[in-house]
Enzyme design. Structure first.
Site, PDB file in Angstrom:
ATOM      1  N   HIS A  40       1.148  -1.264  -0.288  1.00 44.91           N
ATOM      2  CA  HIS A  40       0.016  -0.230   0.152  1.00 44.91           C
ATOM      3  C   HIS A  40       0.830   0.671  -0.023  1.00 44.91           C
ATOM      4  CE1 HIS A  40      -4.006  -2.098   1.462  1.00 44.91           C
ATOM      5  NE2 HIS A  40      -3.654  -2.558   0.489  1.00 44.91           N
ATOM      6  N   HIS A  74      -0.460  -9.886   1.596  1.00 44.81           N
ATOM      7  CA  HIS A  74      -2.053  -9.760   2.128  1.00 44.81           C
ATOM      8  C   HIS A  74      -2.127 -11.554   2.560  1.00 44.81           C
ATOM      9  CE1 HIS A  74      -1.796  -5.574   3.189  1.00 44.81           C
ATOM     10  NE2 HIS A  74      -2.328  -5.223   1.789  1.00 44.81           N
ATOM     11  N   HIS A 128     -10.933  -5.356   4.215  1.00 43.54           N
ATOM     12  CA  HIS A 128      -9.102  -5.242   3.924  1.00 43.54           C
ATOM     13  C   HIS A 128      -9.149  -6.738   3.099  1.00 43.54           C
ATOM     14  CE1 HIS A 128      -4.869  -5.550   4.821  1.00 43.54           C
ATOM     15  NE2 HIS A 128      -5.041  -3.797   4.737  1.00 43.54           N
ATOM     16  N   GLU A 130      -6.761  -8.593   3.316  1.00 45.95           N
ATOM     17  CA  GLU A 130      -5.888  -9.609   4.236  1.00 45.95           C
ATOM     18  C   GLU A 130      -7.579 -10.338   5.068  1.00 45.95           C
ATOM     19  OE1 GLU A 130      -3.391  -8.712   7.627  1.00 45.95           O
ATOM     20  OE2 GLU A 130      -4.665  -9.982   8.830  1.00 45.95           O
ATOM     21  N   CYS A 202       0.671  -8.855  14.617  1.00 46.84           N
ATOM     22  CA  CYS A 202       2.299  -9.448  14.106  1.00 46.84           C
ATOM     23  C   CYS A 202       2.735  -8.775  14.839  1.00 46.84           C
ATOM     24  CB  CYS A 202       2.553  -9.159  12.797  1.00 46.84           C
ATOM     25  SG  CYS A 202       3.494  -9.179  11.928  1.00 46.84           S
ATOM     26  N   SER A 230      -3.091   2.586   3.109  1.00 43.42           N
ATOM     27  CA  SER A 230      -1.757   1.949   3.943  1.00 43.42           C
ATOM     28  C   SER A 230      -2.747   1.641   5.899  1.00 43.42           C
ATOM     29  CB  SER A 230      -0.540   1.893   4.756  1.00 43.42           C
ATOM     30  OG  SER A 230      -0.298   1.700   5.516  1.00 43.42           O
ATOM     31  N   SER A 231      -3.257   0.882   6.051  1.00 50.57           N
ATOM     32  CA  SER A 231      -4.201   0.901   7.045  1.00 50.57           C
ATOM     33  C   SER A 231      -3.288   1.284   7.975  1.00 50.57           C
ATOM     34  CB  SER A 231      -5.000  -0.307   7.813  1.00 50.57           C
ATOM     35  OG  SER A 231      -4.780  -1.537   6.960  1.00 50.57           O
ATOM     36  N   ASN A 232      -2.390   0.062   8.568  1.00 51.48           N
ATOM     37  CA  ASN A 232      -0.716  -0.027   9.150  1.00 51.48           C
ATOM     38  C   ASN A 232      -0.531   1.719   9.419  1.00 51.48           C
ATOM     39  OD1 ASN A 232       2.498  -0.327   8.841  1.00 51.48           O
ATOM     40  ND2 ASN A 232       1.173  -1.043  10.228  1.00 51.48           N
ATOM     41  N   SER A 274       5.141  -0.088   4.968  1.00 53.33           N
ATOM     42  CA  SER A 274       4.845  -0.628   3.915  1.00 53.33           C
ATOM     43  C   SER A 274       5.661   0.929   3.235  1.00 53.33           C
ATOM     44  CB  SER A 274       3.399  -0.363   3.920  1.00 53.33           C
ATOM     45  OG  SER A 274       3.110   0.604   3.657  1.00 53.33           O
TER      46      SER A 274
HETATM   47  S1  SF4 Z   1       2.928  -7.111   8.887  1.00 51.48           S
HETATM   48 FE1  SF4 Z   1       3.667  -8.796  10.186  1.00 51.48          FE
HETATM   49  S2  SF4 Z   1       1.577 -10.463   8.800  1.00 51.48           S
HETATM   50 FE2  SF4 Z   1       1.909  -8.075   7.913  1.00 51.48          FE
HETATM   51  S3  SF4 Z   1       2.870  -8.819   6.010  1.00 51.48           S
HETATM   52 FE3  SF4 Z   1       4.818  -8.288   7.309  1.00 51.48          FE
HETATM   53  S4  SF4 Z   1       5.021  -9.033   8.073  1.00 51.48           S
HETATM   54 FE4  SF4 Z   1       3.492 -10.030   7.284  1.00 51.48          FE
END
Ligand code: SF4
Length: 294
Positions: A40, A74, A128, A130, A202, A230-232, A274
């Site tokens: 992302h 994902h 999402h 994933e 994670c 990117s949600s992260n 990301s």
């Molecule tokens: S955040 Fe963790 S689970 Fe997600 S892609 Fe990266 S290493 Fe894999």
């Protein structure tokens, strides 16, 4: 001006694995289909597209035959593997091993839950990729909750198995765990209803919370670099902004407004799992156009 790039920020190993795989094929063959954005981050996608990567959606994927397609970190729902088999598509599976393990775990627990009339619940974002892949392991029966407000979707008189999308916030996950426990007690009184929860967040992400909090603390300005999808990225930006209100979300160096800075500021540059390191370096170089950077 002092500019410090956070060396802990950048791709997690799942994304590195997928990008390395794509890059090595692109170097050899000059073309590769990838199902959905490989990461992302628009800038990284642009770089790989210039190498010959072609991002396709599921509609286009269904029409392909006798070719190769890379699956990104994902993971994918079960139908994707079925279509690949029917259309003679060779899948290059770069699903993150952590996500694959979670898919398997959810599938097994779903089978157990079926025998107990239980519910699989996933704390995540319903659309999402994933989460779509995870739900597919439960025949799309798993309930998705995004926040405590969504807990009404759960029947507290029946068993519950709770999982989390790998990039969700750890603190919120445990708040949800405690709220589910409370509501089960309220509903059932002394009668015990099984409640299992699996902390599947994670650590590449959850540890980044703390690392970023420390990084942002003593900076005058923080530039948080991430793709808008990117949600992260959104979650980690929130973490930085809370510690340091002078945090700005940018996706490319061009989005920087020089009025955010004073010449003698200490500026921190960080990003999501990301965000490529080369992009953070470009952000630093952009600051050099206007300020003297030590
Ligand atoms: S955040 Fe963790 S689970 Fe997600 S892609 Fe990266 S290493 Fe894999």
């Amino acid at each position: 001006m002092k500019v410090i790039i956070d060396n802990q920020s950048g791709f997690c190993f799942g994304v590195v694995y997928a990008i390395n795989k794509a890059e090595s094929i692109l170097r050899e063959q000059g073309h590769l289909y990838v199902l959905g954005d490989i990461v992302h981050n628009e800038q990284e996608v642009k770089r790989l597209t210039q190498m010959g990567m072609e991002v396709i959606d599921h509609g286009k994927f269904r029409q392909l035959h006798n070719t190769q397609v890379l699956i990104r970190a994902h993971g994918e729902p079960t139908e994707t593997y079925k279509i690949a088999y029917e259309n003679n598509i060779q899948l290059i599976d770069a699903s993150c091993p952590v996500v694959l393990r979670l898919q398997n775990q959810i599938r097994q627990v779903y089978q157990q839950m079926k025998h107990q009339d239980g519910q699989v619940v996933i704390f995540g974002k319903s659309n999402h990729p994933e989460v779509v892949g995870l739900r597919s392991q439960t025949n799309y029966e798993a309930i998705v909750i995004q926040s405590i407000e969504d807990l009404d979707k759960i029947d507290f008189s029946r068993p519950v198995a709770l999982f989390a999308q790998t990039t969700k916030n750890l603190k919120l996950f445990y708040q949800i765990v405690s709220e589910i426990g409370k509501r089960m007690k309220q509903t059932m009184g002394q009668e015990q209803v099984p409640f299992q929860y699996y902390d599947t967040i994670c650590r590449q992400v959850s540890h980044r919370d703390r690392e970023l909090q420390n990084f942002c603390k003593h900076k005058d300005v923080v530039l948080f670099v991430s793709g808008k999808k990117s949600s992260n990225g959104k979650m980690l930006y929130g973490v930085c902004k809370q510690v340091n209100p002078n945090t700005y979300f940018i996706s490319s160096p061009e989005e920087i407004d020089f009025s955010w800075f004073s010449p003698d500021d200490t500026v921190g540059i960080c990003g999501a799992t990301s965000t490529p390191q080369w992009l953070m370096q470009k952000v630093k170089d952009h600051l050099k156009k206007k300020f003297y950077v030590e």
